[in-house]
Design an enzyme around this catalytic site. Structure first.
Site, PDB file in Angstrom:
ATOM      1  N   ARG A  46     -23.545  77.450  -3.019  1.00 35.86           N
ATOM      2  CA  ARG A  46     -23.293  76.002  -3.042  1.00 35.86           C
ATOM      3  C   ARG A  46     -24.551  75.290  -3.536  1.00 35.86           C
ATOM      4  NH1 ARG A  46     -24.351  73.563   1.332  1.00 35.86           N
ATOM      5  NH2 ARG A  46     -23.184  74.918   2.735  1.00 35.86           N
ATOM      6  N   TYR A  98     -11.066  53.995 -16.012  1.00 34.54           N
ATOM      7  CA  TYR A  98     -10.234  55.126 -15.613  1.00 34.54           C
ATOM      8  C   TYR A  98      -9.611  54.834 -14.243  1.00 34.54           C
ATOM      9  CZ  TYR A  98      -8.790  59.780 -14.204  1.00 34.54           C
ATOM     10  OH  TYR A  98      -8.042  60.845 -13.759  1.00 34.54           O
ATOM     11  N   ASP A 170     -19.669  56.507 -18.298  1.00 34.36           N
ATOM     12  CA  ASP A 170     -18.706  57.604 -18.281  1.00 34.36           C
ATOM     13  C   ASP A 170     -18.431  57.938 -19.745  1.00 34.36           C
ATOM     14  OD1 ASP A 170     -16.382  59.162 -18.320  1.00 34.36           O
ATOM     15  OD2 ASP A 170     -15.561  58.219 -16.521  1.00 34.36           O
ATOM     16  N   LYS A 195     -11.886  67.439 -19.740  1.00 32.31           N
ATOM     17  CA  LYS A 195     -11.363  66.920 -21.004  1.00 32.31           C
ATOM     18  C   LYS A 195     -12.012  67.633 -22.192  1.00 32.31           C
ATOM     19  CE  LYS A 195      -9.401  64.356 -17.923  1.00 32.31           C
ATOM     20  NZ  LYS A 195      -9.886  63.048 -17.522  1.00 32.31           N
TER      21      LYS A 195
HETATM   22  C1  LIG Z   1     -10.149  62.335 -16.306  1.00 32.66           C
HETATM   23  C2  LIG Z   1     -11.195  61.317 -16.222  1.00 32.66           C
HETATM   24  C3  LIG Z   1     -11.975  61.164 -15.062  1.00 32.66           C
HETATM   25  C4  LIG Z   1     -11.731  61.986 -13.808  1.00 32.66           C
HETATM   26  O1  LIG Z   1     -11.999  63.341 -13.989  1.00 32.66           O
HETATM   27  P1  LIG Z   1     -11.252  64.530 -13.221  1.00 32.66           P
HETATM   28  O2  LIG Z   1     -11.844  65.730 -13.844  1.00 32.66           O
HETATM   29  O3  LIG Z   1      -9.785  64.368 -13.441  1.00 32.66           O
HETATM   30  O4  LIG Z   1     -11.596  64.393 -11.776  1.00 32.66           O
HETATM   31  C5  LIG Z   1     -12.978  60.215 -15.071  1.00 32.66           C
HETATM   32  N1  LIG Z   1     -13.200  59.434 -16.151  1.00 32.66           N
HETATM   33  C6  LIG Z   1     -12.466  59.543 -17.268  1.00 32.66           C
HETATM   34  C7  LIG Z   1     -12.766  58.653 -18.429  1.00 32.66           C
HETATM   35  C8  LIG Z   1     -11.436  60.479 -17.352  1.00 32.66           C
HETATM   36  O5  LIG Z   1     -10.710  60.570 -18.471  1.00 32.66           O
END
Ligand SMILES: *Cc1c(COP(=O)(O)O)cnc(C)c1O
Length: 386
Positions: A46, A98, A170, A195
Site C-alpha cells: 500500500r 465532470y 483535470d 481514459k
Molecule cells: C472519468 C473521469 C473522472 C473520474 O475518473 P474515474 O476513473 O472514473 O474514477 C474524472 N474526471 C474526468 C474528466 C473524467 O472523464
C-alpha cells in the site's frame, strides 16, 4: 528525451535481478527486510510497490512534473488531492465539470464544511471575481465534459498565483500528449487514467502529478493513509497502454476531425463542438495551449430524447456507452448518463440538453466511423418523419 521515448522508457529500465525488459508485475504485498530499518526501499505494497513506482515515474515525466502518484480510480486521485482542504476552505470550480467531481464537491465535501462556487471558466473575469479570502484552490477542466469549452490555463494560473491560490487541472480529456498544465503554471494535474492514458477500456485508475514537494508529501501521505492504491496488475496494464499514447492520440484526433467535419454538414445536426474546427469559439486558444485537438466531439442532434435514442440504437460500430478514451468509438448521452446527477434545470442552463450527444472517437478506420454515423443519422431522420 522527447514524449514518445519517455512514454516507453521512463521508470521502465530492465529489471536488475533478471534483465526482464518489461517491468514485472510485483504482486507481493510485503517485502523481506535485511535487519531493523534496513531494506531495499519497499516494506508493504500500500505504501510502495515497484510496478506502481514505474507507473508513477512515467506519468510524472509525461506531465513534465517532478512527482507522480497512482490511484485506484480517477475519483480516488481527485479525493486525495482535495484531502489538502480543511473545513472552512473555499473552492472555485469551472461550471462544466465532470459529474463525479461535482457529486464529490456537493454531496461529500459540502457536508464537511468546504464550499464550492462554480464559475464559467471561459471568462477570466467570472473566475477571478469568484475567488474569496477563504479560497484555497481553483479546480478546472479543459476541454470540458461534454461541451468541450476551453479554459486559458496560463491566464488562470497567473490569477491564482497573484491571489495565493492553488490551481488544479483535470487533464483527462486532453492527455499530457496534447496539453501540459504544469508548464503553463498549474500546481497539480489529475487524471482519470481509465481514459486515454490506459486507452483500452480495461481498467479504472487515476493519477496525481505535481512539482511542488509539499503538496506531493501531503497527497502521498493521504495515498498511504486512505489506501486507494491501484493493483500491481492494473499499474502494469496502464504502463502497457502508455507506450502507445502518442500514436493513439494522433489517430484519435485525425479521426475526430474527420467526424466533426462530417457532422457539421449533416442536415440533422444542429451544431458541432470540436476545438479543432475553426467554428469553435475558442479555436485560437486551443491552438495556443494544446498541441492538437483531441478525440472528443459533441453535437446537438435535431430533436430531443426520442431522436437521440433512435440514433444510439442504430449505431453499429460506435457502442452506446459511458466513458471515453479507449481505442473503440463510443457514443454517450450526457443528460441521462454522465451528467444524470445534475438537476435538469441546472444542466440545461449549462447547455447540456436532450439533444446533446458526446462521441469518444476511437482509432478504427475513419471511413467506417463516418458511414456508421451517416446511416444512424439517416435512420433517425426517416423515423422522425414517419
Ligand atoms: C472519468 C473521469 C473522472 C473520474 O475518473 P474515474 O476513473 O472514473 O474514477 C474524472 N474526471 C474526468 C474528466 C473524467 O472523464
Amino acid at each position: 528525451m522527447k514524449f514518445s521515448t519517455r512514454a516507453i522508457h521512463v521508470g521502465q529500465k530492465a529489471d536488475p535481478l533478471t534483465g526482464s525488459t518489461i517491468i514485472p508485475i510485483y504482486s507481493s504485498s510485503t517485502y523481506t527486510q535485511e535487519e531493523i530499518e534496513k531494506h531495499k526501499g519497499y516494506e508493504y505494497s500500500r505504501t510502495g510497490n515497484p510496478t506502481r513506482q514505474a507507473l508513477e515515474s512515467c506519468t510524472a515525466s509525461l506531465e513534465d512534473g517532478e512527482y507522480g502518484l497512482a490511484f485506484a480510480s480517477g475519483m480516488a486521485a481527485i479525493a486525495a488531492t482535495l484531502s489538502i482542504l480543511r473545513p472552512g476552505d473555499h473552492v472555485v470550480a469551472t461550471e462544466d465539470l465532470y459529474g463525479g467531481t461535482y457529486r464529490l464537491f456537493e454531496q461529500v465535501y459540502r457536508e464537511q464544511g468546504i464550499k464550492v462556487t462554480y464559475a464559467d471558466g471561459r471568462t477570466l473575469e467570472t473566475l477571478s471575481v469568484a475567488i474569496r479570502p477563504k479560497t484555497r484552490l481553483v479546480w478546472i477542466e479543459t476541454p470540458t465534459n461534454p461541451l468541450l469549452q476551453l479554459v486559458d490555463i496560463e491566464a488562470v494560473a497567473s490569477i491564482c498565483r497573484s491571489r495565493g491560490v492553488l490551481l488544479v487541472v483535470d487533464n483527462t480529456f486532453a492527455t499530457p500528449y496534447l496539453q501540459r498544465p504544469l508548464t503553463l503554471g498549474a500546481h497539480v494535474v489529475v487524471h482519470s487514467t481509465t481514459k486515454y492514458i490506459n486507452g483500452h477500456s480495461d481498467l479504472v485508475g487515476g493519477a496525481v502529478i505535481t512539482s511542488d514537494r509539499e503538496l506531493f508529501k501531503a497527497i502521498k501521505f493521504y495515498q498511504n493513509a486512505a489506501g486507494a492504491v491501484p493493483s500491481p496488475f492494473d499499474c502494469w496494464l496502464t504502463l502497457r497502454g502508455i507506450k502507445t499514447l502518442a500514436v493513439r492520440m494522433k489517430a484519435h484526433q485525425e479521426n475526430a476531425l474527420a467526424v466533426a467535419e462530417f457532422l457539421q454538414h449533416h442536415p440533422f445536426v444542429e451544431s458541432v463542438r470540436y476545438p479543432g474546427l475553426p467554428s469553435h469559439p475558442q479555436h485560437e486558444l486551443a491552438k495556443k495551449q494544446m498541441h492538437g485537438f483531441g478525440g472528443m466531439v459533441s453535437f446537438q442532434i435535431c430533436g430531443g430524447r426520442e431522436e437521440a435514442n433512435v440514433f444510439f440504437k442504430t449505431l453499429k460500430v460506435f457502442s452506446f456507452a459511458e466513458s471515453l478514451g479507449g481505442v473503440e468509438s463510443l457514443a454517450c448521452y450526457p443528460s441521462a448518463m454522465t451528467h444524470g446527477s445534475i438537476p435538469k434545470e441546472e444542466r440545461e442552463r449549462r447547455g447540456i440538453t436532450d439533444g446533446t450527444i458526446r462521441l469518444s472517437v476511437g482509432i478504427e478506420d475513419k471511413e467506417d466511423l463516418i458511414v456508421d454515423l451517416e446511416q444512424a443519422l439517416d435512420t433517425t431522420v426517416a423515423s422522425s418523419r414517419s
